[in-house]
Scaffold this active site. Structure first.
Site, PDB file in Angstrom:
ATOM      1  N   SER A  31      11.306 -23.105 -31.752  1.00 17.65           N
ATOM      2  CA  SER A  31      12.903 -23.219 -31.412  1.00 17.65           C
ATOM      3  C   SER A  31      13.817 -22.068 -32.201  1.00 17.65           C
ATOM      4  O   SER A  31      13.498 -21.651 -33.288  1.00 17.65           O
ATOM      5  CB  SER A  31      13.341 -24.603 -31.663  1.00 17.65           C
ATOM      6  OG  SER A  31      13.239 -24.838 -33.065  1.00 17.65           O
ATOM      7  N   GLY A  32      14.802 -21.767 -31.223  1.00 25.66           N
ATOM      8  CA  GLY A  32      15.599 -20.836 -31.781  1.00 25.66           C
ATOM      9  C   GLY A  32      16.947 -21.182 -31.875  1.00 25.66           C
ATOM     10  O   GLY A  32      17.161 -22.382 -31.850  1.00 25.66           O
ATOM     11  N   CYS A  33      17.707 -20.223 -31.801  1.00 28.58           N
ATOM     12  CA  CYS A  33      19.342 -20.611 -32.188  1.00 28.58           C
ATOM     13  C   CYS A  33      19.868 -21.378 -30.915  1.00 28.58           C
ATOM     14  O   CYS A  33      20.868 -22.324 -31.055  1.00 28.58           O
ATOM     15  CB  CYS A  33      20.179 -19.354 -32.031  1.00 28.58           C
ATOM     16  SG  CYS A  33      19.517 -18.312 -33.557  1.00 28.58           S
ATOM     17  N   GLY A  85      17.945 -22.627 -27.952  1.00 25.66           N
ATOM     18  CA  GLY A  85      16.945 -23.342 -27.086  1.00 25.66           C
ATOM     19  C   GLY A  85      15.566 -23.574 -27.813  1.00 25.66           C
ATOM     20  O   GLY A  85      15.330 -22.963 -28.782  1.00 25.66           O
ATOM     21  N   VAL A 119      11.320 -23.048 -26.863  1.00 25.49           N
ATOM     22  CA  VAL A 119      10.228 -22.282 -26.087  1.00 25.49           C
ATOM     23  C   VAL A 119       9.259 -22.986 -26.120  1.00 25.49           C
ATOM     24  O   VAL A 119       8.459 -23.362 -27.004  1.00 25.49           O
ATOM     25  CB  VAL A 119      10.408 -20.988 -26.954  1.00 25.49           C
ATOM     26  CG1 VAL A 119       9.379 -19.851 -25.951  1.00 25.49           C
ATOM     27  CG2 VAL A 119      11.522 -20.040 -27.310  1.00 25.49           C
ATOM     28  N   LEU A 158       6.417 -23.816 -28.280  1.00 21.60           N
ATOM     29  CA  LEU A 158       5.930 -22.843 -29.280  1.00 21.60           C
ATOM     30  C   LEU A 158       7.013 -22.748 -30.405  1.00 21.60           C
ATOM     31  O   LEU A 158       6.422 -21.897 -31.256  1.00 21.60           O
ATOM     32  CB  LEU A 158       5.996 -21.525 -28.323  1.00 21.60           C
ATOM     33  CG  LEU A 158       4.821 -21.149 -27.260  1.00 21.60           C
ATOM     34  CD1 LEU A 158       5.044 -20.127 -26.307  1.00 21.60           C
ATOM     35  CD2 LEU A 158       3.602 -21.309 -27.956  1.00 21.60           C
ATOM     36  N   ASP A 216      19.883  -8.123 -34.535  1.00 16.81           N
ATOM     37  CA  ASP A 216      18.900  -9.451 -35.020  1.00 16.81           C
ATOM     38  C   ASP A 216      17.487  -8.956 -35.309  1.00 16.81           C
ATOM     39  O   ASP A 216      16.516  -9.689 -34.902  1.00 16.81           O
ATOM     40  CB  ASP A 216      18.915 -10.479 -34.260  1.00 16.81           C
ATOM     41  CG  ASP A 216      18.692 -11.859 -34.989  1.00 16.81           C
ATOM     42  OD1 ASP A 216      18.310 -11.739 -36.212  1.00 16.81           O
ATOM     43  OD2 ASP A 216      18.418 -12.973 -34.305  1.00 16.81           O
ATOM     44  N   LYS A 258      12.014 -20.267 -22.132  1.00 19.09           N
ATOM     45  CA  LYS A 258      12.921 -20.777 -23.320  1.00 19.09           C
ATOM     46  C   LYS A 258      13.918 -21.577 -22.327  1.00 19.09           C
ATOM     47  O   LYS A 258      14.635 -21.154 -21.254  1.00 19.09           O
ATOM     48  CB  LYS A 258      13.773 -19.308 -23.719  1.00 19.09           C
ATOM     49  CG  LYS A 258      14.592 -19.629 -24.732  1.00 19.09           C
ATOM     50  CD  LYS A 258      15.365 -18.378 -25.244  1.00 19.09           C
ATOM     51  CE  LYS A 258      14.502 -17.675 -26.284  1.00 19.09           C
ATOM     52  NZ  LYS A 258      15.367 -16.729 -26.845  1.00 19.09           N
TER      53      LYS A 258
HETATM   54  P1  AMP Z   1      13.846 -17.563 -29.964  1.00 19.58           P
HETATM   55  O1  AMP Z   1      14.969 -18.515 -29.599  1.00 19.58           O
HETATM   56  O2  AMP Z   1      13.632 -16.269 -29.303  1.00 19.58           O
HETATM   57  O3  AMP Z   1      14.269 -17.185 -31.441  1.00 19.58           O
HETATM   58  O4  AMP Z   1      12.116 -18.166 -30.079  1.00 19.58           O
HETATM   59  C1  AMP Z   1      11.996 -19.163 -30.954  1.00 19.58           C
HETATM   60  C2  AMP Z   1      10.510 -19.285 -31.353  1.00 19.58           C
HETATM   61  O5  AMP Z   1       9.848 -19.239 -30.326  1.00 19.58           O
HETATM   62  C3  AMP Z   1      10.205 -17.665 -31.922  1.00 19.58           C
HETATM   63  O6  AMP Z   1      10.441 -17.505 -33.159  1.00 19.58           O
HETATM   64  C4  AMP Z   1       8.481 -17.827 -31.527  1.00 19.58           C
HETATM   65  O7  AMP Z   1       7.829 -18.558 -32.325  1.00 19.58           O
HETATM   66  C5  AMP Z   1       8.809 -18.658 -30.144  1.00 19.58           C
HETATM   67  N1  AMP Z   1       8.701 -17.657 -28.889  1.00 19.58           N
HETATM   68  C6  AMP Z   1       9.753 -17.242 -28.552  1.00 19.58           C
HETATM   69  N2  AMP Z   1       9.382 -16.396 -27.479  1.00 19.58           N
HETATM   70  C7  AMP Z   1       8.189 -16.553 -27.282  1.00 19.58           C
HETATM   71  C8  AMP Z   1       7.379 -15.608 -26.367  1.00 19.58           C
HETATM   72  N3  AMP Z   1       7.644 -15.036 -25.405  1.00 19.58           N
HETATM   73  N4  AMP Z   1       5.961 -16.012 -26.506  1.00 19.58           N
HETATM   74  C9  AMP Z   1       5.688 -16.591 -27.575  1.00 19.58           C
HETATM   75  N5  AMP Z   1       6.339 -17.265 -28.459  1.00 19.58           N
HETATM   76  C10 AMP Z   1       7.550 -17.142 -28.345  1.00 19.58           C
END
Ligand code: AMP
Length: 545
Positions: free
Chosen positions: A124-126, A128, A130, A122, A245, A148
């Site tokens: 990726s963030g800082c 990990g 998802v 879906l 954030d 995640k």
């Molecule tokens: P994060 O690591 O929380 O910044 O998540 C990275 C990306 O994954 C986000 O920008 C969303 O596009 C996607 N994402 C994170 N959590 C969810 C969730 N619970 N449902 C759907 N997409 C998610």
């Protein structure tokens, strides 16, 4: 198969209470390898491996005895236990009916790795990635989830990322709010995984910047999102937490009309009489969203979250544009301290912009609380109306009888108002006489829509409105979606690039546009995480100086 050396304590403990048959299920299905892991095991987890309630009570007693001896806390326990904002009750009750786990019902538990099937990526963030996933509950019911996973380098998880990941878990474990993303549980596997509520429509930022033919979001819906966000933030503040954030990239769409605050990796507990969190060392933060005191001193508080709310509001009404795009990070702080502010986006009414300016008050104590913001939003709420005749005048917002119209700007002494056509999503000016207000009993729209005093920033020469006073009445810049999708018609070049100033700023004269080179770029899609992180990585040098 032989017991693993690291988990012999478990075998011994279970043998002592005649429950050795549960050694492998506890180890493999519940992933318990340390005594502390039992903190996250719920009765339903033990139910799922077939352990009866009397046996669970024996286990609970044995664990208490084990813990009354010398403790050997591992890193999971230290971080989760040490940072959870609330004392957690023991998770092995000595009585009570078996509870069937359902994600809606407050369940936050240790989830066996095999119970979750990971699907497509879906985002990726800082720290990990998802994935979408499907979680099969012991009852056999399947629940769509987001998983995640902690990014693991060649030498295991990186310290800071691991800390943020576990902090995010420990914070989310204790949160329960309709507009806060819900944590279902944790998989203690390799890698560590968080199982969360799925927000099927992705991030608000992605939606705001979605290319045609996706229509722009209606102004009324943006207001609804702001109210939901303010409510969620008031809830976090009341629990003594600062998010740090807040941005549209961290607001997820659970449905077309529901946002959820997500990404709690930077959340910290507030402390001290001043209710602040001061960074203890250099760490990246989202520069362009931050309040001056955060950039200057690394200080965060509910008031700095309110500042970020103002920037998030600005993003929402700018179609997801990047705040301070093109301005070097070190100049952003200087500009903020010189009292420059982000300009009023075309979709944003004067009343709403004055709310944003209040969120950007230089002194944290002068900013409204989130509860106050909720009230201010109510005052700024746009009026809904209905078109009563065809409007086809050149340059006017086109409308047909029956079109729902959201009035963005209007006053009793003006015959020309500005609004959004709910059928076409286009924004522009229209004759007030063409619309009846929903709450005016079918009368033409002749009463004031917003009573708020226009902010001084709005009147700033060179600002959008300053220039527009000299312009043709129909010269309202169209909504971002229109800018992207249709040819520009008589749009005033450059006026959107002006800096505006908050009320009470001496010497608020002229646009800084030329001086600082600030300009709104044409829509360029999602602000890439790279851009954000590049900005973030600059901060330590500044506030440590
Ligand atoms: P994060 O690591 O929380 O910044 O998540 C990275 C990306 O994954 C986000 O920008 C969303 O596009 C996607 N994402 C994170 N959590 C969810 C969730 N619970 N449902 C759907 N997409 C998610």
């Amino acid at each position: 198969m032989l017991p693993e050396a690291g988990s012999l304590w478990l075998l011994k403990l279970l043998r002592d209470i005649q429950l050795a048959q549960f050694y492998w299920p506890i180890l493999e299905e519940l992933n318990v390898t340390r005594p502390e892991h039992f903190d996250f095991v719920k009765p339903e987890d033990l139910d799922s491996i077939g352990m009866g309630r009397p046996a669970q009570r024996r286990l609970s007693e044995a664990l208490k005895r084990l813990r009354s001896g010398p403790k050997s806390k591992n890193w999971v326990y230290k971080i989760l236990g040490g940072l959870a904002p609330e004392h957690k009750e023991p998770t092995l009750p000595s009585q009570g009916p078996p509870h069937v786990p359902e994600p809606e019902g407050g369940l936050k538990c240790l989830i066996p790795e095999g119970a979750v099937c990971r699907r497509e990526l879906l985002g990726s963030g800082c720290f990990g990635v998802v994935h979408r996933g499907l979680w099969t509950l012991p009852s056999g019911k399947s629940v769509p989830v987001a998983v995640k996973s902690l990014r693991v380098g060649p030498e295991g998880p990186v310290g800071a990322e691991l800390g943020d990941f576990l902090r995010e878990v420990s914070v989310m474990m204790n949160l329960e709010h309709p507009h806060v993303l819900r944590l279902h549980g944790l998989i203690l596997g390799q890698p560590l995984q968080m199982v969360m509520e799925l927000a099927p429509l992705g991030s608000l930022h992605a939606r705001l910047t979605a290319p045609a033919p996706t229509p722009p979001l209606p102004v009324a819906l943006l207001f609804l999102f702001l109210r939901q966000l303010a409510g969620a933030m008031a809830y976090l503040g009341a629990r003594g937490l600062v998010h740090r954030d807040l941005a549209t990239r961290n607001l997820l769409l659970a449905s077309t009309s529901t946002i959820k605050v997500a990404d709690f990796g930077l959340v910290r507990p507030l402390s001290g009489a001043r209710g602040r969190y001061v960074m203890g060392g250099p760490r990246p933060i989202p520069y362009a969203w931050c309040a001056p005191e955060s950039l200057r001193h690394g200080a965060f508080s509910s008031a700095s979250d309110v500042w970020m709310f103002g920037v998030t509001l600005w993003e929402m009404f700018s179609g997801g544009e990047e705040p301070w795009a093109g301005v070097p990070p070190y100049l952003i702080l200087q500009r903020l301290e010189d009292r420059a502010r982000l300009p009023r986006p075309p979709l944003c009414s004067r009343t709403l912009y004055s709310l944003a300016l209040r969120c950007w008050a230089p002194h944290p104590a002068d900013r409204p609380s989130f509860t106050h913001v909720e009230g201010l939003l109510q005052e700024a709420w746009p009026t809904e109306g209905c078109c009563v005749r065809d409007v086809t005048e050149p340059g006017a917002l086109r409308m047909e009888p029956g079109d729902p119209i959201t009035v963005i700007e209007g006053s009793p002494d003006s015959t020309i108002w500005k609004g959004q056509n709910g059928r076409t999503f286009k924004v522009g000016s229209f004759p007030a006489s063409a619309v009846t207000l929903a709450d005016a009993g079918g009368l033409p729209a002749t009463r004031p829509v917003h009573r708020g005093t226009p902010a001084r920033g709005d009147q700033h020469p060179g600002s959008i409105d300053g220039d527009r006073k000299k312009a043709n009445l129909w010269d309202v810049p169209p909504a971002r979606g229109q800018r992207r999708n249709v040819p520009l018609e008589r749009m005033k070049g450059g006026t959107e690039c002006a800096w505006s100033h908050p009320p009470g700023v001496p010497g608020s004269t002229g646009s800084h546009q030329g001086r600082c080179g600030f300009s709104h770029p044409e829509p360029q899609g999602k602000a890439s995480p790279g851009q954000v992180w590049w900005l973030m990585s600059v901060i330590p040098a500044l506030w440590e100086a």
